[in-house]
Every structure is written in structure tokens, then in C-alpha cells.
Enzyme design. Structure first.
Site, PDB file in Angstrom:
ATOM      1  N   GLU A  91      28.967  13.218  34.911  1.00 25.70           N
ATOM      2  CA  GLU A  91      29.228  13.176  36.347  1.00 25.70           C
ATOM      3  C   GLU A  91      28.523  14.327  37.045  1.00 25.70           C
ATOM      4  O   GLU A  91      28.357  15.403  36.483  1.00 25.70           O
ATOM      5  CB  GLU A  91      30.741  13.259  36.606  1.00 25.70           C
ATOM      6  CG  GLU A  91      31.445  11.995  36.134  1.00 25.70           C
ATOM      7  CD  GLU A  91      32.955  12.026  36.313  1.00 25.70           C
ATOM      8  OE1 GLU A  91      33.522  10.955  36.545  1.00 25.70           O
ATOM      9  OE2 GLU A  91      33.572  13.098  36.212  1.00 25.70           O
ATOM     10  N   CYS A 104      26.819  19.961  42.254  1.00 26.38           N
ATOM     11  CA  CYS A 104      27.411  20.521  41.037  1.00 26.38           C
ATOM     12  C   CYS A 104      26.862  19.720  39.855  1.00 26.38           C
ATOM     13  O   CYS A 104      27.041  18.507  39.774  1.00 26.38           O
ATOM     14  CB  CYS A 104      28.928  20.404  41.147  1.00 26.38           C
ATOM     15  SG  CYS A 104      29.815  21.014  39.712  1.00 26.38           S
ATOM     16  N   CYS A 111      32.305  18.646  26.228  1.00 26.47           N
ATOM     17  CA  CYS A 111      32.296  20.110  26.133  1.00 26.47           C
ATOM     18  C   CYS A 111      33.042  20.511  24.880  1.00 26.47           C
ATOM     19  O   CYS A 111      34.041  19.896  24.517  1.00 26.47           O
ATOM     20  CB  CYS A 111      32.977  20.733  27.352  1.00 26.47           C
ATOM     21  SG  CYS A 111      32.891  22.544  27.396  1.00 26.47           S
ATOM     22  N   CYS A 115      39.160  24.016  26.711  1.00 24.50           N
ATOM     23  CA  CYS A 115      40.128  24.808  27.470  1.00 24.50           C
ATOM     24  C   CYS A 115      41.335  23.918  27.769  1.00 24.50           C
ATOM     25  O   CYS A 115      41.190  22.732  28.077  1.00 24.50           O
ATOM     26  CB  CYS A 115      39.494  25.317  28.763  1.00 24.50           C
ATOM     27  SG  CYS A 115      38.116  26.447  28.473  1.00 24.50           S
ATOM     28  N   CYS A 118      41.527  21.838  31.165  1.00 24.84           N
ATOM     29  CA  CYS A 118      40.341  21.159  31.688  1.00 24.84           C
ATOM     30  C   CYS A 118      40.196  19.756  31.117  1.00 24.84           C
ATOM     31  O   CYS A 118      40.299  19.552  29.910  1.00 24.84           O
ATOM     32  CB  CYS A 118      39.098  21.985  31.366  1.00 24.84           C
ATOM     33  SG  CYS A 118      37.568  21.239  31.945  1.00 24.84           S
ATOM     34  N   CYS A 335      37.082  20.669  40.510  1.00 22.99           N
ATOM     35  CA  CYS A 335      36.896  21.464  39.298  1.00 22.99           C
ATOM     36  C   CYS A 335      37.854  21.028  38.209  1.00 22.99           C
ATOM     37  O   CYS A 335      39.051  20.886  38.440  1.00 22.99           O
ATOM     38  CB  CYS A 335      37.176  22.940  39.583  1.00 22.99           C
ATOM     39  SG  CYS A 335      35.968  23.685  40.646  1.00 22.99           S
TER      40      CYS A 335
HETATM   41  N1  SAH Z   1      32.106  25.354  31.266  1.00 24.48           N
HETATM   42  C1  SAH Z   1      31.784  26.073  32.457  1.00 24.48           C
HETATM   43  C2  SAH Z   1      31.469  25.203  33.658  1.00 24.48           C
HETATM   44  C3  SAH Z   1      32.370  24.016  33.976  1.00 24.48           C
HETATM   45  S1  SAH Z   1      33.967  24.205  34.658  1.00 24.48           S
HETATM   46  C4  SAH Z   1      32.882  27.045  32.768  1.00 24.48           C
HETATM   47  O1  SAH Z   1      33.908  27.034  32.094  1.00 24.48           O
HETATM   48  O2  SAH Z   1      32.727  27.866  33.657  1.00 24.48           O
HETATM   49  C5  SAH Z   1      33.896  24.712  36.304  1.00 24.48           C
HETATM   50  C6  SAH Z   1      35.153  25.509  36.687  1.00 24.48           C
HETATM   51  O3  SAH Z   1      36.311  24.659  36.845  1.00 24.48           O
HETATM   52  C7  SAH Z   1      35.518  26.507  35.604  1.00 24.48           C
HETATM   53  O4  SAH Z   1      35.845  27.743  36.181  1.00 24.48           O
HETATM   54  C8  SAH Z   1      36.739  25.845  35.004  1.00 24.48           C
HETATM   55  O5  SAH Z   1      37.515  26.740  34.295  1.00 24.48           O
HETATM   56  C9  SAH Z   1      37.421  25.257  36.216  1.00 24.48           C
HETATM   57  N2  SAH Z   1      38.476  24.300  35.885  1.00 24.48           N
HETATM   58  C10 SAH Z   1      38.690  23.665  34.717  1.00 24.48           C
HETATM   59  N3  SAH Z   1      39.770  22.878  34.777  1.00 24.48           N
HETATM   60  C11 SAH Z   1      40.269  23.004  36.018  1.00 24.48           C
HETATM   61  C12 SAH Z   1      41.379  22.422  36.703  1.00 24.48           C
HETATM   62  N4  SAH Z   1      42.161  21.542  36.110  1.00 24.48           N
HETATM   63  N5  SAH Z   1      41.584  22.777  37.975  1.00 24.48           N
HETATM   64  C13 SAH Z   1      40.751  23.643  38.610  1.00 24.48           C
HETATM   65  N6  SAH Z   1      39.692  24.219  38.016  1.00 24.48           N
HETATM   66  C14 SAH Z   1      39.450  23.911  36.726  1.00 24.48           C
END
Ligand code: SAH
Length: 343
Positions: A91, A104, A111, A115, A118, A335
Site C-alpha cells: 500500500e 507515504c 515487515c 511490533c 502495528c 500509521c
Molecule cells: N518500519 C518503519 C516505518 C513504518 S511505520 C518504522 O517503524 O518507523 C510508520 C509509523 O507508524 C511508525 O512510527 C510506527 O511505529 C507507527 N505505527 C505503527 N502502528 C501504529 C498504530 N497502530 N497507530 C499509530 N501509529 C502506528
């Protein structure tokens, strides 16, 4: 079949010289057709002779990622589900700013970081995106905006699916290609790469001077970070912060620290105080993100009042902090919501 989008400029030049036995400036012409004029076939490259186009078309094509689905949020955010050559899906999100759009970009299919908050992390890792796939997102994004009479694309952030620094070789080629005035000509000085942070890779990115990092911090101490981002936290927070202190920056530049607020987990004022001790206010700024709740995840969004209190507390330590506007959450484009499941 060769996809011409897969050649960084130097490789395209080598291909033109060695495989096509043509002169160097043909590479410039082809590059312009691909990235500036956005043609989608060799036939359309009309300043190449007919015989050359025929020779080229016999071995090479121009293959963009396909738009499998497009959704528009009520705030104007557009989420494009893209199909790659092997039918895998990623996406990309077009985010409206005042007079322009910011895109973006994804860097991996899935990935590996898993986390706990996420959506993309739940998919697991499938593969890295190629040079042409990453930059191809920009071709598709620009074309989509043009076709729909929307504002032009001006900014890029590498904050979509995947961990950009785990696809560093391709990422660097992409960052290098972006400002080329014969090509995409996306010419703000440095773009932003969001990462959980790997010291060795941050060193390479810093030395390249092609981007500034946004660090997905999300916790103000090692113990809590290990709980919510167990894989990322294999890099100890002390080592990450040391790498960032060494990151080369020009005057007035700042490293962005992304801090995702999870209700009752990391959103107390004590956490804000700890965060303020961690981040050097002259070198860093803090981007607060309210958790975008999704089904099946063990977290809740913080209350708005708590988010604001957290921000104020950071201000009281003289830190630059701001709350990220969440865009496109009604279409799961915000995000952490990118999952690339076909509807
Ligand atoms: N892998 C990279 C880039 C992708 S995530 C990274 O971790 O930075 C982009 C941002 O969205 C990151 O800061 C991530 O931690 C955040 N993110 C992940 N899950 C989220 C959620 N459920 N709500 C809001 N932000 C989230």
C-alpha cells in the site's frame, strides 16, 4: 523481460552501452521518458528511432505497479493498493497538505519487526521491494493525482509498510534517484526515512546525506521498548541514542522521534519526563502519534486530554513536540494500519 524501471541511472547507462550498443545519451533520453514523461511503453519513446524501439521492445518493457484498489478518505487521503509483478500487494498513501500532496511509500512487502501495535508487523516479512517498485509507487501516485485533477506531489516519506533500513541498498539508490532533474525531480533537500533504528545502518544513511531519519521510539526506556517492540529493542536504547548523537546534521536540522501513545502503557507524565531526559532538545523533536486502534490488538487509543497533557509536559522541558494529525483512519490508511489485504 527486463523492466526498464529496475535500472538506476548508471545501470541504465551500462545497459544502453553494452547491451544495446548505443551511445550514452540514449540512456538520458530513456530515463527522461520513464521518470519525467512517465510513459508506459517503449513504443511511446518517440525520439528513439523505430528500429531502436523495436530492438528495445524485444527485450524490455515498462511495468508499473498496478492499482488493485483505490480508496479515498473523507479527509482527502487516498490509499492505493498496488499489485507487484509477482502478485504481491503493498500500500501507498497520498496525504493532502495545503497546496500539495505528500506520499507515504512502502519499502518491503510485509515487515519482519513484528511490533506489537502495528498491523503490518502482524503480516510477517515477505520480501524487499526492488528499486523499480519503490520508485514506481511515485509514478503511480503522481499519475493518480494528475488523472483526478488533484494537487501535485511534492513530499515523500518512507513510512509505509516495511522497515526501510532493512532494505538499505535499494533505499539508497531510490534516495539518490529522486532529485534527478531529468527524472522525478523531487527536489526538497532531504527526505524522511522512518525506522526503528539500527546503528550501523543509520551510520550509512547519515554519511549518504540523502535523508534524515524519523526514529520510531515509542518508549522512553529500554525495558518498556522491549515489551512493545521486542525485535526492534534488540538494539539497546543506549546504543540507538549514541548512534543518533553521532548522526551528521546541518544547522537547524532535527531528528524526529516518533512516539506512539498507547493508553495506560507509555502515556503517563512520568514517561514524558523520561522522554525529555532522553532526547536532546537541540538535535531532536518529538512527533506524538495517538494510537490508531485496530481489532485484535491489545491496546487502546489514549484520551485526547492525555495526549495534550503529554505534549504540554514535553514543552515544559523546552522540547519541540507536536501531535501528528491522523489522516485516513476511516479507510485504514493511517500509521500502523497498512496491511495490504485485498478487500
Ligand atoms: N518500519 C518503519 C516505518 C513504518 S511505520 C518504522 O517503524 O518507523 C510508520 C509509523 O507508524 C511508525 O512510527 C510506527 O511505529 C507507527 N505505527 C505503527 N502502528 C501504529 C498504530 N497502530 N497507530 C499509530 N501509529 C502506528
Amino acid at each position: 523481460m527486463i523492466n526498464l524501471l529496475e535500472f538506476p541511472y548508471n545501470d541504465l547507462e551500462a545497459f544502453v552501452l553494452e547491451d544495446l550498443k548505443e551511445s550514452r545519451f540514449r540512456a538520458e533520453q530513456i530515463w527522461q521518458w520513464l521518470w519525467q514523461k512517465r510513459v508506459r511503453s517503449v513504443e511511446a519513446m518517440t525520439n528513439l528511432s523505430k528500429p531502436l524501439r523495436e530492438r528495445l521492445a524485444a527485450i524490455a518493457e515498462v511495468r508499473w505497479p498496478s492499482i488493485v484498489d483505490a480508496q479515498t478518505s473523507k479527509d482527502g487521503t487516498v490509499k492505493l493498493l498496488l499489485g507487484l509483478a509477482d502478485n504481491r500487494l503493498v500500500e501507498t498513501v497520498l496525504i493532502p497538505m495545503q497546496d500539495r500532496y505528500s506520499q507515504c511509500l512502502s519499502t518491503q512487502v510485509g515487515c519482519a519487526m513484528a511490533c506489537t501495535f502495528c498491523n503490518t508487523g502482524q503480516l510477517g516479512f515477505e520480501r524487499n521491494m526492488t528499486f523499480g517498485e519503490m520508485l514506481g509507487q511515485v509514478l503511480v501516485g503522481r499519475q493518480y493525482l494528475e488523472d483526478h485533477g488533484l494537487n501535485p506531489l511534492k513530499n515523500l516519506v518512507f513510512m509505509g509498510m516495511g522497515e526501510p533500513l532493512l532494505n538499505l541498498d535499494n533505499l539508497l539508490k531510490v534516495l539518490h534517484a529522486l532529485p534527478d532533474t531529468r527524472g522525478l525531480n523531487i527536489s526538497w533537500r532531504r527526505s524522511m526515512v522512518s525506522t526503528v533504528g539500527f546503528p550501523d545502518k543509520l551510520k550509512i544513511l547519515g554519511d549518504s546525506e540523502l535523508a534524515l531519519p524519523a526514529i520510531s521510539l515509542h518508549a522512553p526506556n529500554q525495558e518498556l521498548r522491549a515489551r512493545i517492540m521486542p525485535k526492534a529493542a534488540k538494539v539497546h536504547l543506549d546504543d540507538l541514542m549514541a548512534a543518533l548523537r553521532a548522526y551528521p546534521m546541518r544547522p537547524r536540522e532535527r531528528i524526529t522521534f516518533e512516539y506512539l501513545l498507547l493508553k495506560g502503557v507509555n502515556d503517563s507524565l512520568e514517561h514524558a519526563d523520561q522522554l525529555a531526559r532522553l532526547v536532546d532538545r537541540k538535535r531532536g523533536k518529538i512527533n506524538l502519534i495517538a494510537y490508531n486502534a485496530t481489532e485484535g490488538m491489545p491496546y487502546e487509543a489514549p484520551d485526547r486530554a492525555q495526549v495534550e497533557a503529554f505534549e504540554k509536559r514535553l514543552w515544559s522541558h523546552n522540547l519541540t513536540a507536536f501531535i501528528r494529525r491522523s489522516m485516513g483512519s476511516d479507510i485504514k490508511a493511517a500509521c500502523g494500519q497498512l496491511k495490504a489485504a485485498a478487500k
